[in-house]
Scaffold this motif. Sequence first.
Motif, mmCIF file in Angstrom:
data_model
loop_
_atom_site.group_PDB
_atom_site.id
_atom_site.type_symbol
_atom_site.label_atom_id
_atom_site.label_comp_id
_atom_site.label_asym_id
_atom_site.label_seq_id
_atom_site.Cartn_x
_atom_site.Cartn_y
_atom_site.Cartn_z
ATOM 1 N N LEU A 140 2.595 8.788 1.658
ATOM 2 C CA LEU A 140 2.069 8.933 0.303
ATOM 3 C C LEU A 140 3.119 8.579 -0.734
ATOM 4 C CD1 LEU A 140 0.141 9.896 -1.933
ATOM 5 C CD2 LEU A 140 0.999 12.230 -1.520
ATOM 6 N N PHE A 141 4.294 9.186 -0.650
ATOM 7 C CA PHE A 141 5.284 8.995 -1.709
ATOM 8 C C PHE A 141 5.966 7.629 -1.619
ATOM 9 C CE2 PHE A 141 4.689 13.588 -1.427
ATOM 10 C CZ PHE A 141 4.336 13.838 -2.750
ATOM 11 N N PHE A 142 6.026 7.057 -0.428
ATOM 12 C CA PHE A 142 6.481 5.677 -0.290
ATOM 13 C C PHE A 142 5.511 4.738 -0.994
ATOM 14 C CE2 PHE A 142 6.083 1.700 2.219
ATOM 15 C CZ PHE A 142 7.324 1.148 1.940
ATOM 16 N N LEU A 159 -2.563 5.939 5.611
ATOM 17 C CA LEU A 159 -1.938 7.118 6.205
ATOM 18 C C LEU A 159 -1.550 8.164 5.160
ATOM 19 C CD1 LEU A 159 0.416 5.532 8.912
ATOM 20 C CD2 LEU A 159 -1.806 6.647 9.249
ATOM 21 N N SER A 160 -1.746 7.836 3.880
ATOM 22 C CA SER A 160 -1.326 8.743 2.813
ATOM 23 C C SER A 160 -2.227 9.959 2.711
ATOM 24 C CB SER A 160 -1.346 8.015 1.462
ATOM 25 O OG SER A 160 -0.349 7.044 1.397
ATOM 26 N N LEU A 161 -1.605 11.099 2.494
ATOM 27 C CA LEU A 161 -2.349 12.274 2.088
ATOM 28 C C LEU A 161 -2.888 12.058 0.680
ATOM 29 C CD1 LEU A 161 0.252 15.019 3.093
ATOM 30 C CD2 LEU A 161 -1.893 14.564 4.295
ATOM 31 N N PRO A 162 -4.006 12.669 0.307
ATOM 32 C CA PRO A 162 -4.366 12.693 -1.116
ATOM 33 C C PRO A 162 -3.231 13.352 -1.899
ATOM 34 C CG PRO A 162 -6.185 13.467 0.251
ATOM 35 C CD PRO A 162 -5.000 13.351 1.146
ATOM 36 N N LEU A 163 -3.071 12.977 -3.150
ATOM 37 C CA LEU A 163 -1.939 13.484 -3.930
ATOM 38 C C LEU A 163 -1.931 15.007 -3.985
ATOM 39 C CD1 LEU A 163 0.525 12.956 -5.663
ATOM 40 C CD2 LEU A 163 -0.984 12.674 -7.644
ATOM 41 N N SER A 164 -3.102 15.615 -4.124
ATOM 42 C CA SER A 164 -3.144 17.083 -4.177
ATOM 43 C C SER A 164 -2.591 17.684 -2.892
ATOM 44 C CB SER A 164 -4.569 17.567 -4.408
ATOM 45 O OG SER A 164 -5.439 17.118 -3.379
ATOM 46 N N CYS A 206 10.453 13.322 -4.226
ATOM 47 C CA CYS A 206 8.990 13.142 -4.249
ATOM 48 C C CYS A 206 8.392 13.702 -5.530
ATOM 49 C CB CYS A 206 8.363 13.824 -3.033
ATOM 50 S SG CYS A 206 8.777 13.047 -1.448
ATOM 51 N N ALA A 207 8.939 14.802 -6.019
ATOM 52 C CA ALA A 207 8.453 15.375 -7.277
ATOM 53 C C ALA A 207 8.707 14.419 -8.436
ATOM 54 C CB ALA A 207 9.125 16.720 -7.530
ATOM 55 N N ALA A 208 9.875 13.774 -8.438
ATOM 56 C CA ALA A 208 10.183 12.797 -9.486
ATOM 57 C C ALA A 208 9.224 11.616 -9.421
ATOM 58 C CB ALA A 208 11.629 12.319 -9.343
ATOM 59 N N ILE A 209 8.900 11.168 -8.205
ATOM 60 C CA ILE A 209 7.936 10.077 -8.029
ATOM 61 C C ILE A 209 6.565 10.494 -8.574
ATOM 62 C CG2 ILE A 209 6.646 8.754 -6.301
ATOM 63 C CD1 ILE A 209 9.202 8.773 -4.587
ATOM 64 N N CYS A 237 3.925 1.394 -5.788
ATOM 65 C CA CYS A 237 2.961 1.080 -6.848
ATOM 66 C C CYS A 237 3.561 1.292 -8.235
ATOM 67 C CB CYS A 237 1.700 1.929 -6.670
ATOM 68 S SG CYS A 237 0.769 1.531 -5.162
ATOM 69 N N ILE A 238 4.395 2.313 -8.382
ATOM 70 C CA ILE A 238 5.082 2.533 -9.666
ATOM 71 C C ILE A 238 5.956 1.329 -9.998
ATOM 72 C CG2 ILE A 238 6.855 3.921 -10.813
ATOM 73 C CD1 ILE A 238 5.737 6.322 -9.205
ATOM 74 N N ALA A 239 6.713 0.869 -9.015
ATOM 75 C CA ALA A 239 7.577 -0.296 -9.227
ATOM 76 C C ALA A 239 6.751 -1.546 -9.520
ATOM 77 C CB ALA A 239 8.454 -0.525 -7.997
ATOM 78 N N GLY A 240 5.640 -1.707 -8.804
ATOM 79 C CA GLY A 240 4.812 -2.891 -8.982
ATOM 80 C C GLY A 240 4.194 -2.994 -10.362
#
Length: 392
Positions: free
Chosen positions: A20-22, A301-306, A330-333, A27-30
């Motif tokens: 998830l955080f990867f 494979l990502s968990l939902p954000l919640s 991960c919190a900063a992301i 996506c943030i960088a993109g």
Amino acid sequence: MERVSISVLAVVMALFATPLFFDLALCIAGNLFRARTPKAGLRRSIHLAVVVPAHDEEGMISRTVASLLAADPATTIFVVAHNCTDGTAKAAADAGAQVVELDNRKLRGKGAALRHGFAAALAAGANAVLVVDADTIVSPNLISATRSMLERGAEATQCRYELELPSSGTPHPLARLRALAFRGMNVLRPRGRAGLGFSTGLFGNGFALTAATIERVPFNANSIAEDVEYHTQLVQQGVPVYWIGDAFVHAHTPASGAAQATQEARWEGGRFRVGSRAASRLLAALPRGNWRALETLADVLSLPLSRGIFALLLTLALPVHWLHVFALVCAAITIAYVLQAALLGKEPVRDLAALAGAPIYLFWKALITPLVLRQSRSRAEWARTKREVHQP
């Protein structure tokens, strides 16, 4: 022994949270880059038809057809009235659409309706199809923007997809929070993938496919999350989905309570089911040089954000220093992700203010976990979601 058990648990928690955080970090960088477009070449002729799968949508289908005709009066709209028990077919025909009725109780998933609609559109001479849900309004440029991207060489596209908040009155804070989460999933993340050259993904509404793509990768997706399932198949076959960021579809907000819980559970459960089945095939695509499969693998494979936030909170209970550092990163992301999602909306200040209701939302998500698990084991069913109708 106790220390070893704690270390193993820490590793397991980190492994669950990492995809998830990867993916969020990518996506943030993109989002710092412009979306990639097909390589310039000879423009091809595209005859685009719209396919609208509809199950008991008598109350909304006229509005959807009118929105599409306003975008392009010359476009043929095929409404697939699938196992309807109301007046959907008549309402669609009266609004100006061509109606394709599909009455077969053994074919109950949305995927069956789409296959039927695709076949009708292609038989009528279309060489590309645009899928729009029956509870949707579209931007005036959606059809032209989609056609233009396909003419430039794209084989599959996805436009901006957001929830429609009421145009009058003040939305409930949790409704605004849900719309913010939806924007992160269906706007920020595909926009970021497009910036890095990955396939943006499909979200079941506002996506388009060429006839050649459907022939190459038949639409055999039958799960609850048929869009995610089909996207993994496209990526495996090396067909990227291109992002159309200047056009949109808006869907109605589900009514609160049981209807919203059911829809959320269907999304989460369906994604979990698809991800568990597609992961091995995406892994197999990587050694063949299919680098786009990497991000898609992280996505499924990502968990939902919640759920990812729940995992971060649980790490605080373990006395493992490196895990606490991992949680801080991960919190900063997560903070950067939420800020970006808010800034992509029209009212970022109000969206951020709605975060005050995040603890209630997270608690509610925890309560529906059993329903999510049941949906992850279920077969494809198409049940109409009760919605709050908003007038534009």
